[in-house]
Each structure stands twice: as structure tokens, then as C-alpha cells.
Design an enzyme around this catalytic site. Structure first.
Site, PDB file in Angstrom:
ATOM      1  N   GLY A  48       5.477  -3.173  -5.662  1.00  0.00           N
ATOM      2  CA  GLY A  48       5.808  -4.601  -5.642  1.00  0.00           C
ATOM      3  C   GLY A  48       6.292  -5.032  -7.010  1.00  0.00           C
ATOM      4  O   GLY A  48       6.096  -4.317  -8.010  1.00  0.00           O
ATOM      5  N   GLY A  98       3.852  -8.567 -11.446  1.00  0.00           N
ATOM      6  CA  GLY A  98       3.024  -9.730 -11.118  1.00  0.00           C
ATOM      7  C   GLY A  98       2.780  -9.934  -9.634  1.00  0.00           C
ATOM      8  O   GLY A  98       2.324 -11.009  -9.212  1.00  0.00           O
ATOM      9  N   GLY A 101       0.554  -8.536  -7.846  1.00  0.00           N
ATOM     10  CA  GLY A 101      -0.872  -8.436  -7.506  1.00  0.00           C
ATOM     11  C   GLY A 101      -1.329  -7.020  -7.184  1.00  0.00           C
ATOM     12  O   GLY A 101      -2.315  -6.826  -6.464  1.00  0.00           O
ATOM     13  N   GLN A 116      11.269   4.853 -20.259  1.00  0.00           N
ATOM     14  CA  GLN A 116      11.263   5.346 -18.874  1.00  0.00           C
ATOM     15  C   GLN A 116      10.932   6.845 -18.818  1.00  0.00           C
ATOM     16  O   GLN A 116      10.353   7.306 -17.840  1.00  0.00           O
ATOM     17  CB  GLN A 116      12.594   5.052 -18.174  1.00  0.00           C
ATOM     18  CG  GLN A 116      12.847   3.562 -17.924  1.00  0.00           C
ATOM     19  CD  GLN A 116      11.771   2.889 -17.048  1.00  0.00           C
ATOM     20  OE1 GLN A 116      11.001   3.533 -16.349  1.00  0.00           O
ATOM     21  NE2 GLN A 116      11.736   1.568 -17.094  1.00  0.00           N
ATOM     22  N   GLU A 176      -1.373   2.805  -8.345  1.00  0.00           N
ATOM     23  CA  GLU A 176      -0.538   1.647  -8.670  1.00  0.00           C
ATOM     24  C   GLU A 176       0.836   2.172  -9.065  1.00  0.00           C
ATOM     25  O   GLU A 176       0.977   2.912 -10.035  1.00  0.00           O
ATOM     26  CB  GLU A 176      -1.160   0.861  -9.823  1.00  0.00           C
ATOM     27  CG  GLU A 176      -0.377  -0.390 -10.164  1.00  0.00           C
ATOM     28  CD  GLU A 176      -1.094  -1.295 -11.157  1.00  0.00           C
ATOM     29  OE1 GLU A 176      -2.172  -0.914 -11.644  1.00  0.00           O
ATOM     30  OE2 GLU A 176      -0.557  -2.372 -11.441  1.00  0.00           O
TER      31      GLU A 176
HETATM   32  N1  DCP Z   1       7.709  -1.511 -16.077  1.00  0.00           N
HETATM   33  C1  DCP Z   1       8.985  -1.045 -16.361  1.00  0.00           C
HETATM   34  N2  DCP Z   1       9.400   0.118 -15.812  1.00  0.00           N
HETATM   35  C2  DCP Z   1       8.613   0.820 -14.968  1.00  0.00           C
HETATM   36  C3  DCP Z   1       7.336   0.345 -14.625  1.00  0.00           C
HETATM   37  C4  DCP Z   1       6.915  -0.847 -15.199  1.00  0.00           C
HETATM   38  O1  DCP Z   1       9.718  -1.676 -17.117  1.00  0.00           O
HETATM   39  N3  DCP Z   1       9.056   1.963 -14.469  1.00  0.00           N
HETATM   40  C5  DCP Z   1       7.223  -2.715 -16.770  1.00  0.00           C
HETATM   41  C6  DCP Z   1       7.300  -3.995 -16.008  1.00  0.00           C
HETATM   42  C7  DCP Z   1       6.124  -4.773 -16.544  1.00  0.00           C
HETATM   43  C8  DCP Z   1       5.102  -3.720 -16.922  1.00  0.00           C
HETATM   44  O2  DCP Z   1       5.842  -2.518 -17.064  1.00  0.00           O
HETATM   45  O3  DCP Z   1       6.489  -5.494 -17.697  1.00  0.00           O
HETATM   46  C9  DCP Z   1       4.024  -3.533 -15.880  1.00  0.00           C
HETATM   47  O4  DCP Z   1       4.634  -3.804 -14.642  1.00  0.00           O
HETATM   48  P1  DCP Z   1       4.069  -3.502 -13.217  1.00  0.00           P
HETATM   49  O5  DCP Z   1       4.790  -4.312 -12.210  1.00  0.00           O
HETATM   50  O6  DCP Z   1       4.132  -2.045 -12.986  1.00  0.00           O
HETATM   51  O7  DCP Z   1       2.548  -3.937 -13.337  1.00  0.00           O
HETATM   52  P2  DCP Z   1       1.903  -5.402 -13.286  1.00  0.00           P
HETATM   53  O8  DCP Z   1       0.843  -5.406 -14.338  1.00  0.00           O
HETATM   54  O9  DCP Z   1       2.953  -6.461 -13.344  1.00  0.00           O
HETATM   55  O10 DCP Z   1       1.276  -5.362 -11.860  1.00  0.00           O
HETATM   56  P3  DCP Z   1       0.567  -6.519 -11.026  1.00  0.00           P
HETATM   57  O11 DCP Z   1       0.703  -7.807 -11.761  1.00  0.00           O
HETATM   58  O12 DCP Z   1       1.282  -6.487  -9.710  1.00  0.00           O
HETATM   59  O13 DCP Z   1      -0.862  -6.077 -10.925  1.00  0.00           O
END
Ligand code: DCP
Length: 224
Positions: free
Chosen positions: A21, A24, A26, A74, A97
Site C-alpha cells: 500500500g 502512510g 497503515g 533502492q 511489510e
Molecule cells: N520507500 C521508498 N522506496 C521503497 C520503499 C519505501 O522510497 N522501495 C520510502 C517511502 C517512505 C518510506 O520509505 O518514505 C517508508 O515507506 P513505506 O510506505 O514502505 O512505509 P510506511 O512507514 O509509510 O508504512 P505505513 O505508514 O503504511 O505503515
């Protein structure tokens, strides 16, 4: 004589579910909901590693100067996701996750399409990705797509106030949303490594538990 039946049982790989997803959406909250089950291994995304790779905050560097650090970031994400996929657990169910797939299909692809990741750099990530996914076979049995609207996740992101994400715009979240939609909802881009279930993750924290519980049997009753 070893008990071969018992050996077989423990050798069996867990039923593996990846939680996907937008930023942010969740994912952490969803994972936390499953921590109470003894038969579930919950693997949170290694953001702490991205923020501290031998003292370097790669996540921060990537947002500050994506052209300079996008490839570095990356590449490291790909390694840490592979480590999560390879993580062995005695639990029959494993929740992760994100995955090596969303890293490649959503984030790397976005950087490449925007011209931020030059073709030679994208090729290196891609060659690693192809080798990993064919030779190391990170098996996935189910994808949970936490579907959100960009406006909702933007508000959540502002609220959680993660230092590195101060530079993330609503427009960027819209674009990352589209990458997820095309991959997991419309299924017009890339292949899905497993069946997808879609949850309404726009719901507020106070009521989302009911949405999680509705889909729990898909995860808990399917032990491979
Ligand atoms: N990110 C990125 N490239 C990826 C994976 C993540 O640039 N291959 C970045 C995007 C966010 C940070 O890493 O700034 C973490 O993103 P996620 O969406 O993976 O995790 P969240 O903490 O936002 O998850 P959630 O709020 O859904 O719990």
C-alpha cells in the site's frame, strides 16, 4: 532414526503474506494487529536500516537528492527486502511489510519513468531483481493491498511528521498510488506474484479493526 515426518513439517516454508500500500496506508498498524497470534511471524519493514546504513541515512539522502542517491537507496532496499524474504521462521504464517516486488514495481519503476534513475542504474537493479526472483525464489502466497486515497495518506504523513518525508508532496503520493493501483488493482502493470485481497484502508483507526477482522480468515486459516 530421525523423525522424518517431524522434519518435513518444520522444513515447510510458511504461508507468506506481503502487506502492500501507499506510504502512510497503515501497513504497520495492520501488522501490529497480527502480533497477538502465536502462529504468526510479523516482519516490519527495515526503515531503521535505511536510516542507518553504517551511519548513513540513505532514506534522508534519497529524498534530499534523488538523482544522486536514488540508486544507492533502492539497491539497499532490495538487499534488505531479500533478507526479509529469506528470513526463516518456525511459525506457519509469515507477514511481511512490503516486498522486493513493490520496491521494484512501484518505487524503482517510478524513478526510472521520471528519468531520475538513469537507464544503466535501473538495469543493474533490474538484473539483480531478475536473478533474485528467479534463483532465490522469494515465495509469496497472498498479497494484502491496503487501498487508500492519496489525500488521506497525505494527511497521515503530515501528522506522523517523519523528518525525511518533509519533502514528500501530495503529487508524489498520487503517483505512487497510481503505481500500486496499476500493479495490484487494475493489474495492468507487471505480474502479481500471488492473489490479491483489497482492503479499504482509508477507514479511520477507530473502525479499521473491523475491516482487518473481516479479512483475517484469509490469512489465519490458510496454512500452507
Ligand atoms: N520507500 C521508498 N522506496 C521503497 C520503499 C519505501 O522510497 N522501495 C520510502 C517511502 C517512505 C518510506 O520509505 O518514505 C517508508 O515507506 P513505506 O510506505 O514502505 O512505509 P510506511 O512507514 O509509510 O508504512 P505505513 O505508514 O503504511 O505503515
Amino acid at each position: 532414526m530421525p523423525n522424518t515426518k517431524a522434519l518435513k513439517k518444520t522444513d515447510k516454508r510458511p504461508f507468506t503474506v506481503i502487506i502492500e500500500g501507499n506510504i502512510g496506508s497503515g501497513k504497520t498498524t495492520f501488522l501490529n494487529h497480527f502480533k497477538k497470534y502465536d502462529n504468526v511471524c510479523v516482519l516490519a519493514e527495515p526503515v531503521h536500516m535505511w536510516r542507518n546504513c553504517a551511519g548513513h541515512n540513505l532514506l534522508g539522502l534519497m529524498y534530499e537528492d534523488t538523482s544522486r542517491w536514488g540508486f544507492t537507496f533502492q539497491s539497499y532496499v532490495q538487499l534488505t527486502m531479500l533478507q526479509q524474504h529469506m528470513f526463516k521462521t518456525p511459525h506457519p504464517i509469515k507477514l511481511m511489510e512490503r516486498s522486493i516486488f513493490s520496491a521494484r514495481y512501484c518505487f524503482v519503476e517510478k524513478m526510472f519513468c521520471d528519468g531520475i534513475l538513469p537507464a544503466p542504474s535501473a538495469s543493474v537493479i533490474n538484473e539483480w531483481f531478475k536473478w533474485i526472483t528467479t534463483k532465490a525464489c522469494p515465495s509469496v502466497d497472498l498479497i494484502v493491498y491496503l487501498r487508500t486515497s492519496p489525500e488521506v495518506v497525505y494527511q497521515r504523513m503530515l501528522k506522523r511528521n517523519r523528518e525525511e518525508e518533509k519533502l514528500v508532496s501530495l503529487q508524489y503520493l498520487r503517483e505512487i498510488h497510481e503505481m500500486h493501483e496499476n500493479w495490484l488493482y487494475h493489474k495492468t502493470m507487471f505480474t502479481c506474484p500471488a492473489p490479491v485481497i483489497v482492503l479499504n484502508a482509508d477507514l479511520d483507526k477507530s473502525v479499521i479493526k473491523e475491516e482487518y477482522e473481516k479479512y483475517e480468515p484469509h490469512i489465519l486459516n490458510k496454512i500452507a
